[in-house]
Design a protein around this motif. Structure first.
Motif, PDB file in Angstrom:
ATOM      1  N   LEU A 158      41.289  40.831  45.391  1.00 27.40           N
ATOM      2  CA  LEU A 158      40.201  39.868  45.332  1.00 27.40           C
ATOM      3  C   LEU A 158      39.368  40.070  44.077  1.00 27.40           C
ATOM      4  O   LEU A 158      38.996  39.097  43.390  1.00 27.40           O
ATOM      5  CB  LEU A 158      39.331  39.997  46.580  1.00 27.40           C
ATOM      6  CG  LEU A 158      38.130  39.061  46.682  1.00 27.40           C
ATOM      7  CD1 LEU A 158      38.588  37.601  46.672  1.00 27.40           C
ATOM      8  CD2 LEU A 158      37.323  39.359  47.938  1.00 27.40           C
ATOM      9  N   ALA A 159      39.074  41.340  43.761  1.00 25.93           N
ATOM     10  CA  ALA A 159      38.271  41.629  42.574  1.00 25.93           C
ATOM     11  C   ALA A 159      39.014  41.225  41.301  1.00 25.93           C
ATOM     12  O   ALA A 159      38.417  40.662  40.368  1.00 25.93           O
ATOM     13  CB  ALA A 159      37.918  43.113  42.532  1.00 25.93           C
ATOM     14  N   SER A 180      41.254  38.899  40.985  1.00 28.33           N
ATOM     15  CA  SER A 180      41.298  37.438  40.890  1.00 28.33           C
ATOM     16  C   SER A 180      39.998  36.858  40.351  1.00 28.33           C
ATOM     17  O   SER A 180      39.976  35.739  39.841  1.00 28.33           O
ATOM     18  CB  SER A 180      41.603  36.828  42.262  1.00 28.33           C
ATOM     19  OG  SER A 180      40.511  37.022  43.154  1.00 28.33           O
ATOM     20  N   ARG A 181      38.932  37.650  40.435  1.00 31.36           N
ATOM     21  CA  ARG A 181      37.633  37.214  39.909  1.00 31.36           C
ATOM     22  C   ARG A 181      37.327  37.807  38.535  1.00 31.36           C
ATOM     23  O   ARG A 181      36.190  37.760  38.066  1.00 31.36           O
ATOM     24  CB  ARG A 181      36.521  37.577  40.894  1.00 31.36           C
ATOM     25  CG  ARG A 181      36.632  36.820  42.220  1.00 31.36           C
ATOM     26  CD  ARG A 181      35.605  37.300  43.224  1.00 31.36           C
ATOM     27  NE  ARG A 181      35.670  36.518  44.453  1.00 31.36           N
ATOM     28  CZ  ARG A 181      34.926  35.454  44.697  1.00 31.36           C
ATOM     29  NH1 ARG A 181      34.048  35.042  43.797  1.00 31.36           N
ATOM     30  NH2 ARG A 181      35.048  34.797  45.840  1.00 31.36           N
ATOM     31  N   GLY A 182      38.355  38.411  37.919  1.00 31.33           N
ATOM     32  CA  GLY A 182      38.206  38.864  36.539  1.00 31.33           C
ATOM     33  C   GLY A 182      37.850  40.321  36.363  1.00 31.33           C
ATOM     34  O   GLY A 182      37.611  40.769  35.232  1.00 31.33           O
ATOM     35  N   HIS A 183      37.826  41.103  37.432  1.00 30.61           N
ATOM     36  CA  HIS A 183      37.494  42.523  37.322  1.00 30.61           C
ATOM     37  C   HIS A 183      38.762  43.338  37.095  1.00 30.61           C
ATOM     38  O   HIS A 183      39.803  43.073  37.693  1.00 30.61           O
ATOM     39  CB  HIS A 183      36.793  43.010  38.593  1.00 30.61           C
ATOM     40  CG  HIS A 183      35.478  42.334  38.844  1.00 30.61           C
ATOM     41  ND1 HIS A 183      34.316  42.698  38.211  1.00 30.61           N
ATOM     42  CD2 HIS A 183      35.157  41.302  39.671  1.00 30.61           C
ATOM     43  CE1 HIS A 183      33.323  41.934  38.633  1.00 30.61           C
ATOM     44  NE2 HIS A 183      33.810  41.072  39.517  1.00 30.61           N
TER      45      HIS A 183
END
Length: 232
Positions: free
Chosen positions: A95-96, A98-101
């Motif tokens: 999830l992280a 996929s959000r650019g982390h």
């Protein structure tokens, strides 16, 4: 991709589980075995120093001898638990990401510490690790409170870690505090047969082992995440 996610979690969980199992066998299992002597009445602590009862010594020795050969049960339980936690962690990594982390071992270390807070330390503020023979509230009520505390702790830490304004951070702190403001289920009377010194020793060692396990899990999960290229 799913295969790589699961593989990285299983590798990390197995490695961390071996570490946790070794620490449990060294530090917490001996305390549990000692507490069982009080639970079955072999030892008592009321009225001063612990006193033994010859009638129960054979029973106590039977417990000791029956547990020691089954170290593999502790190892199996620890590795299975850590693999489960690792699966949760890689889902969070996905999830992280996929959000650019970006996930690195340093980030994994931070996630491991956060996992320790969410699953161990914060719930222990209301329900400390218990030994056999300790007084406790209703099991179902404790399970509900523990699960709710873990859920709110994860949500609170996520808002603090990924939030971008004071409103998110404040909501995170509120979530962390909520279950403790409501209060954990407590026994009607503190009448356990285990000495409080032994219970305190166990609680400290259990939390210390959990802390090492979560740090190892975070590092191993991030390492295998990168090695397996889990999100590529």
């Amino acid at each position: 991709m799913l295969k790589k996610l699961v593989a990285s979690a299983l590798y990390a969980g197995f490695a961390a589980g071996l570490i946790v199992a070794a620490l449990q066998l060294l530090f917490t299992v001996p305390v549990i075995l000692e507490a069982e002597k009080y639970e079955i009445g072999v030892l008592t602590h009321f009225g001063g120093a612990a006193q033994g009862h010859a009638a129960g010594e054979e029973h106590s020795q039977a417990i000791q001898s029956s547990r020691n050969p089954y170290w593999w049960q502790t190892t199996l339980a620890s590795t299975a638990t850590q693999c489960g936690f690792a699966l949760i962690m890689v889902a969070g990594f996905a999830l992280a990401t996929s959000r650019g982390h970006q996930i690195t071992p340093r980030v994994g270390l931070i996630w491991g510490i956060a996992g320790f807070f969410a699953f161990q330390l914060l719930p222990a503020a209301g329900l400390s690790p218990e030994l056999p023979g300790s007084a406790a509230a209703d099991l179902a009520a404790r399970q509900v409170w523990w699960a709710a505390t873990v859920a709110t702790s994860i949500g609170g830490l996520a808002l603090i870690g990924f939030g971008r304004n004071w409103m998110a951070w404040g909501a995170g702190v509120g979530l962390l505090a909520l279950p403790h403001l409501l209060g954990a289920p407590q026994p009607e009377a503190f009448a356990g047969v285990v000495p409080p010194e032994l219970a305190a020793d166990f609680a400290g060692k259990a939390l210390a082992v959990a802390a090492v396990g979560w740090v190892a899990l975070g590092l191993f999960t991030a390492y295998f995440w990168q090695k397996e290229g889990a999100f590529r």
